[in-house]
Write a protein that holds these residues in place. Structure first.
Motif, PDB file in Angstrom:
ATOM      1  N   LEU A  39       5.968  79.283  14.939  1.00  0.00           N
ATOM      2  CA  LEU A  39       5.712  78.684  16.531  1.00  0.00           C
ATOM      3  C   LEU A  39       5.680  80.137  17.140  1.00  0.00           C
ATOM      4  CD1 LEU A  39       8.672  79.255  17.940  1.00  0.00           C
ATOM      5  CD2 LEU A  39       9.235  77.410  16.522  1.00  0.00           C
ATOM      6  N   VAL A  40       5.092  79.853  18.592  1.00  0.00           N
ATOM      7  CA  VAL A  40       5.043  80.911  19.557  1.00  0.00           C
ATOM      8  C   VAL A  40       5.872  80.608  21.025  1.00  0.00           C
ATOM      9  CG1 VAL A  40       3.380  82.109  20.933  1.00  0.00           C
ATOM     10  CG2 VAL A  40       2.569  81.188  18.693  1.00  0.00           C
ATOM     11  N   VAL A  41       6.521  81.577  21.133  1.00  0.00           N
ATOM     12  CA  VAL A  41       7.447  81.511  22.530  1.00  0.00           C
ATOM     13  C   VAL A  41       6.848  82.676  23.176  1.00  0.00           C
ATOM     14  CG1 VAL A  41       9.701  82.129  23.500  1.00  0.00           C
ATOM     15  CG2 VAL A  41       9.492  80.990  21.139  1.00  0.00           C
ATOM     16  N   TYR A  42       6.709  82.036  24.689  1.00  0.00           N
ATOM     17  CA  TYR A  42       6.333  83.046  25.877  1.00  0.00           C
ATOM     18  C   TYR A  42       7.393  83.363  26.544  1.00  0.00           C
ATOM     19  CZ  TYR A  42       1.521  81.305  24.369  1.00  0.00           C
ATOM     20  OH  TYR A  42       0.401  81.355  23.660  1.00  0.00           O
ATOM     21  N   PRO A  43       8.364  84.159  26.403  1.00  0.00           N
ATOM     22  CA  PRO A  43       9.493  84.353  27.133  1.00  0.00           C
ATOM     23  C   PRO A  43       9.407  84.809  28.589  1.00  0.00           C
ATOM     24  CG  PRO A  43       9.083  86.129  25.810  1.00  0.00           C
ATOM     25  CD  PRO A  43       8.132  85.295  25.635  1.00  0.00           C
ATOM     26  N   ARG A  44      10.002  84.130  29.733  1.00  0.00           N
ATOM     27  CA  ARG A  44       9.644  84.329  30.986  1.00  0.00           C
ATOM     28  C   ARG A  44      10.678  85.540  31.432  1.00  0.00           C
ATOM     29  NH1 ARG A  44       6.694  81.544  34.437  1.00  0.00           N
ATOM     30  NH2 ARG A  44       5.789  79.699  33.562  1.00  0.00           N
ATOM     31  N   ASN A  45      11.809  85.755  30.517  1.00  0.00           N
ATOM     32  CA  ASN A  45      12.610  87.035  30.964  1.00  0.00           C
ATOM     33  C   ASN A  45      13.620  87.333  29.973  1.00  0.00           C
ATOM     34  OD1 ASN A  45      14.494  84.787  30.621  1.00  0.00           O
ATOM     35  ND2 ASN A  45      14.202  84.131  32.978  1.00  0.00           N
ATOM     36  N   GLU A  46      14.513  88.306  29.925  1.00  0.00           N
ATOM     37  CA  GLU A  46      15.306  88.667  28.922  1.00  0.00           C
ATOM     38  C   GLU A  46      16.017  87.706  28.403  1.00  0.00           C
ATOM     39  OE1 GLU A  46      17.251  92.758  28.969  1.00  0.00           O
ATOM     40  OE2 GLU A  46      18.790  91.474  29.867  1.00  0.00           O
ATOM     41  N   ASN A  47      16.454  86.790  29.483  1.00  0.00           N
ATOM     42  CA  ASN A  47      17.759  85.547  28.873  1.00  0.00           C
ATOM     43  C   ASN A  47      16.934  84.815  27.860  1.00  0.00           C
ATOM     44  OD1 ASN A  47      20.264  84.922  29.093  1.00  0.00           O
ATOM     45  ND2 ASN A  47      19.429  83.038  30.255  1.00  0.00           N
ATOM     46  N   ASP A  48      15.517  84.547  27.918  1.00  0.00           N
ATOM     47  CA  ASP A  48      14.755  83.706  26.823  1.00  0.00           C
ATOM     48  C   ASP A  48      14.889  84.414  25.590  1.00  0.00           C
ATOM     49  OD1 ASP A  48      14.177  81.618  28.756  1.00  0.00           O
ATOM     50  OD2 ASP A  48      12.161  82.142  28.744  1.00  0.00           O
ATOM     51  N   LEU A  88       7.177  86.135  19.614  1.00  0.00           N
ATOM     52  CA  LEU A  88       7.555  86.321  20.986  1.00  0.00           C
ATOM     53  C   LEU A  88       6.377  87.100  21.654  1.00  0.00           C
ATOM     54  CD1 LEU A  88      11.174  87.720  20.990  1.00  0.00           C
ATOM     55  CD2 LEU A  88      10.299  85.208  21.631  1.00  0.00           C
ATOM     56  N   ALA A  89       5.599  86.377  22.559  1.00  0.00           N
ATOM     57  CA  ALA A  89       4.397  86.719  23.170  1.00  0.00           C
ATOM     58  C   ALA A  89       4.837  87.191  24.752  1.00  0.00           C
ATOM     59  CB  ALA A  89       3.062  85.776  23.255  1.00  0.00           C
ATOM     60  N   PRO A  91       2.979  89.365  26.997  1.00  0.00           N
ATOM     61  CA  PRO A  91       2.066  89.599  28.187  1.00  0.00           C
ATOM     62  C   PRO A  91       1.989  88.473  29.098  1.00  0.00           C
ATOM     63  CG  PRO A  91       1.053  90.326  26.108  1.00  0.00           C
ATOM     64  CD  PRO A  91       2.259  89.555  25.836  1.00  0.00           C
ATOM     65  N   ALA A  92       2.295  87.091  28.571  1.00  0.00           N
ATOM     66  CA  ALA A  92       1.988  86.216  29.482  1.00  0.00           C
ATOM     67  C   ALA A  92       2.916  86.026  30.698  1.00  0.00           C
ATOM     68  CB  ALA A  92       2.484  84.752  28.684  1.00  0.00           C
ATOM     69  N   HIS A  93       4.318  86.604  30.636  1.00  0.00           N
ATOM     70  CA  HIS A  93       5.118  86.571  31.837  1.00  0.00           C
ATOM     71  C   HIS A  93       6.022  87.856  31.859  1.00  0.00           C
ATOM     72  CE1 HIS A  93       4.626  82.258  31.817  1.00  0.00           C
ATOM     73  NE2 HIS A  93       5.126  82.068  30.663  1.00  0.00           N
ATOM     74  N   MET A  94       6.309  88.659  30.843  1.00  0.00           N
ATOM     75  CA  MET A  94       6.862  89.753  31.176  1.00  0.00           C
ATOM     76  C   MET A  94       6.254  91.045  31.389  1.00  0.00           C
ATOM     77  SD  MET A  94      10.402  88.833  28.905  1.00  0.00           S
ATOM     78  CE  MET A  94      11.395  90.341  29.422  1.00  0.00           C
ATOM     79  N   HIS A  95       5.372  91.198  32.158  1.00  0.00           N
ATOM     80  CA  HIS A  95       4.420  92.202  32.467  1.00  0.00           C
ATOM     81  C   HIS A  95       4.516  92.944  33.899  1.00  0.00           C
ATOM     82  CE1 HIS A  95       2.288  88.429  33.839  1.00  0.00           C
ATOM     83  NE2 HIS A  95       2.883  88.991  34.942  1.00  0.00           N
TER      84      HIS A  95
END
Length: 545
Positions: A39-48, A88-89, A91-95
Motif C-alpha cells: 500500500l501507499v501512504v501520502y503523509p500530510r505531516n510528521e504525525n502521520d 511513504l510518498a 512529495p504529495a504533501h510534505m514539500h
C-alpha cells in the motif's frame, strides 16, 4: 492488507491507497529493480509518519513485519526507494520550506520538497546548496539526504552530509528525535533517557567506544563516499556526539527523516568555464591531479569520453553540431571556476592554461553564460544515452557510481574499457573527473536471458575493479539494494559487522526499509531484476546522470 489500509486511513490525515495502478507505479524507481508495495501512504505531516511507524512496530512486536519505505520522486538508482510493505510518498504533501534565515543561509525543509524549487528560492537570497545532483530538476531533498547525494560542484564544496546541520527523525517505534551536535553534558542526558531514543544513544555510544580503534582505521582513499554507515564523525575527541552524519546516507534504514536543516553557501553566478580536449588518458589524469593542487580548486571538473560522443553523434548528429567537431578527442573536460575574486579567477585561468599547454591539450575559455551553456551541452549529452531505446535495449544503471582515488583515474578508465570489450558491449563514460567518479551504463536487453546473466557478470567484474583500485562502490547514489551485496568486500567482515549492529540497534524488528544496505545477497537482487527497463515516469524532465 485491506484491514491495515482501513486502519491507517482512519487514523491518518493523509491518504492511503491500495489500488493496483498506484502500487504498480511505486513498484519501480530509476533502478533496474522492481518490487510492488502492499500500500501507499501520502503523509500530510510528521504525525502521520509517527503513527504509521508506531503501528508497524506494534504489529512487529506480535510477529507480523510490514516494512516501511520512505520515497521522494523515485529517482533512486539503487532500488532503495522500493519496498514490499508501506511506501511513504512525501512529495504529495510534505514539500514545504519551513524556515529560511537569509542572513546565515540556514534553511529548514520537509523531505518532499523539490530540489530545484529550494535552489531557486535560495538563489533569490544569494545562496545555494552546492551538492545538488544531476537530477536536481526532478528529485527531492529527502532523497538527497537519504543517499548523501553529490554532483558536479561537490569537487570543491563536498557532499550533502557536509551541509546537513540537524534532522528530525521518526524512529522505528514512532518516537520523534532531533539530531544535532551534542556537548558531552548534553550527551549524558540522552544516555539517561528511559526511552527508545535513550536505548539508541547508549547502544551507539557503546559500539563506538568498544570499536574506536577499528572505526579509526576506516579509510576509503576516495574524495567522497556514500557506501555503508558513516561512523567516523559521530563522537569526537572532545566528547561531543551527533547522530546526524549517521542518518545522512542511511537510505531510510535507521529512521524516517521528516525535517532537515541545512547550511548553504554564497551563490556566485559569474563563473568562467574552460573546455579542455585531451588525446590520451595519461594527460587527462595528470591534468586532474595538477588542477587539484591549485590554490583555489575549480568548482567542477566534469568529463565525457570519445565513445559517449560517438554514441550521441550516431543517435542525433545535430545535438552537438557546432559545439564539438570530429574526430572527437579521447577525453573532454569541462573545468569551471567560481572564485568570488575576479583577480583570483584570472590567476587560476592562467595557471590552468599553463597546465593544459604543457600537456598538449587544446582548450577554449568562456565567460559568457550563453556560450558556457553551449559547452555544458557536451556533458549533458549523457542524457541522450540514458534515455535512448532500441527495441528492448536500454542503457542500464548497473555500474554507474564507482569512485576511485584520483591518482588511479587512468587505470579506472582502462579497466572499464577492458570489461566492456570482454563483454562485447558498447562503452560510454561520463562523470566527475576531478573526483575520479564515473558513470557508465551498458546497453542491454533485460527481456533476454543472456543479457540478464551478463548484468551480474559485468557487475562482479566492475566492482572488483573499483575495489581493487582502493575505491568505493557508491560515490553519491548509495548502495541501496543493487550494490549492497558488495559492501562487505569494500569494508571487510569486521566493519561490515558494525554496520549490521547499527542496523539492529535502530531497527530491531526489521521494519525500516529492509533489504537495503546490509544483509543483502546477489540472489536477493536477482529476484528483483525487472523484465524490461524504462524511465517513463521521468520523461517530463529528460533524465540526467
Amino acid at each position: 492488507m485491506s484491514k491495515v489500509a482501513h486502519y491507517l486511513q482512519e487514523h491518518l490525515m493523509g491518504e492511503v491507497m491500495t489500488s493496483p495502478d498506484a502500487r504498480r507505479y511505486f513498484a519501480t524507481d530509476a533502478s533496474v529493480l522492481s518490487l510492488t508495495p502492499a500500500l501507499v501512504v501520502y503523509p500530510r505531516n510528521e504525525n502521520d509518519v509517527r503513527k504509521t511507524a508506531r503501528f508497524t512496530w506494534q504489529l512487529a512486536e506480535r510477529g507480523r513485519v510490514i516494512p516501511i519505505t520512505a520515497r521522494g520522486a523515485g529517482t533512486d538508482l539503487s532500488g532503495a526507494a522500493l519496498g514490499s510493505g508501506i511506501v511513504l510518498a512525501f512529495p504529495a504533501h510534505m514539500h514545504r520550506i519551513l524556515e529560511l534565515d537569509s542572513k546565515s543561509g540556514i534553511v529548514s525543509v520537509e523531505p518532499g520538497i523539490n530540489y530545484a524549487k529550494l535552489q531557486q528560492t535560495l538563489n533569490t537570497h544569494d545562496r545555494f546548496l552546492p551538492p545538488y545532483p544531476a537530477s536536481i530538476e526532478y528529485s527531492t531533498i529527502g532523497g538527497a539526504v537519504a543517499n548523501n547525494s553529490s554532483g558536479e560542484k561537490s569537487f570543491k564544496y563536498g557532499d550533502t552530509r557536509d551541509y546537513v546541520r540537524s534532522l528530525r527523525v521518526v524512529l522505528a517505534n514512532g518516537e520523534v528525535i532531533e539530531t544535532g551536535r551534542l556537548s558531552k553534558r548534553e550527551l549524558g542526558k540522552k544516555l539517561g533517557l528511559a526511552t527508545f531514543e535513550g536505548e539508541i544513544y547508549r547502544a551507539v555510544d557503546t559500539l563506538i567506544e568498544e570499536n574506536s580503534e577499528l572505526i579509526g582505521k576506516i579509510q576509503t582513499g576516495v574524495t567522497k563516499n556514500s557506501a555503508g554507515y558513516f561512523l567516523e564523525d559521530i563522537k569526537r575527541k572532545d566528547g561531543s556526539f551527533d547522530l546526524t552524519p549517521l542518518i545522512v546516507g542511511s537510505q531510510g534504514t535507521l529512521g524516517i527523516v521528516t525535517e532537515t536543516t541545512l547550511e548553504t553557501e554564497a551563490f556566485i553566478p559569474n563563473t568562467i568555464l574552460m573546455a579542455a580536449y585531451f588525446s590520451d588518458l595519461e594527460s587527462a589524469q595528470t591534468a586532474v591531479l595538477e588542477l587539484r593542487d591549485l590554490p583555489d580548486m575549480p568548482s567542477a571538473i566534469e568529463m565525457v569520453d570519445d565513445q559517449l560522443l560517438t554514441v550521441v553523434d550516431k543517435l542525433n548528429p545535430n545535438q552537438l553540431k557546432d559545439v564539438i567537431t570530429k574526430p572527437f578527442p579521447r577525453v573532454v573536460m569541462l573545468i569551471e571556476f567560481d572564485s568570488a575574486s575576479e583577480r583570483m579567477q584570472k590567476r587560476l585561468i592562467k595557471k590552468t592554461q599553463k597546465i593544459l599547454e604543457k600537456l598538449g591539450a587544446t582548450f577554449q575559455v568562456e565567460a559568457d553564460p550563453l556560450k558556457q551553456e553551449e559547452l555544458w551541452k557536451i556533458r549533458h549529452a549523457s542524457a541522450a544515452v540514458v534515455a535512448h531505446t532500441e527495441g528492448n535495449i536500454k542503457a542500464l544503471p548497473i555500474i554507474e557510481d564507482g569512485i576511485v582515488p584520483p591518482e588511479r583515474f587512468k587505470e579506472y578508465l582502462e579497466g572499464l574499457y577492458a570489461i566492456f570489450e570482454r563483454a562485447h558491449l558498447q562503452a560510454a563514460v561520463w562523470g566527475h573527473a576531478g573526483d575520479a567518479h564515473l558513470h557508465v551504463q551498458p546497453f542491454l536487453d533485460l527481456s533476454q536471458v543472456g543479457d540478464r546473466q551478463k548484468v551480474f557478470r559485468v557487475m562482479d567484474e566492475y566492482y572488483s575493479l573499483v575495489l581493487g583500485l582502493g575505491g568505493s562502490i557508491a560515490g553519491e547514489h548509495g548502495e541501496g539494494r543493487l550494490r549492497a551485496p558488495y559492501l562487505s568486500q569494500q569494508y571487510g567482515a569486521e566493519v561490515y559487522s558494525l554496520f549490521q549492529k547499527v542496523k539492529s540497534i535502530f531497527d530491531p524488528y526489521g521494519t525500516l526499509n529492509p533489504g537495503v544496505k546490509v544483509n543483502v545477497t546477489i540472489d536477493n537482487v536477482k529476484q528483483l531484476l525487472r523484465p524490461g527497463y524504462s524511465l517513463e515516469h521521468l520523461y517530463d524532465h529528460m533524465p540526467r546522470s
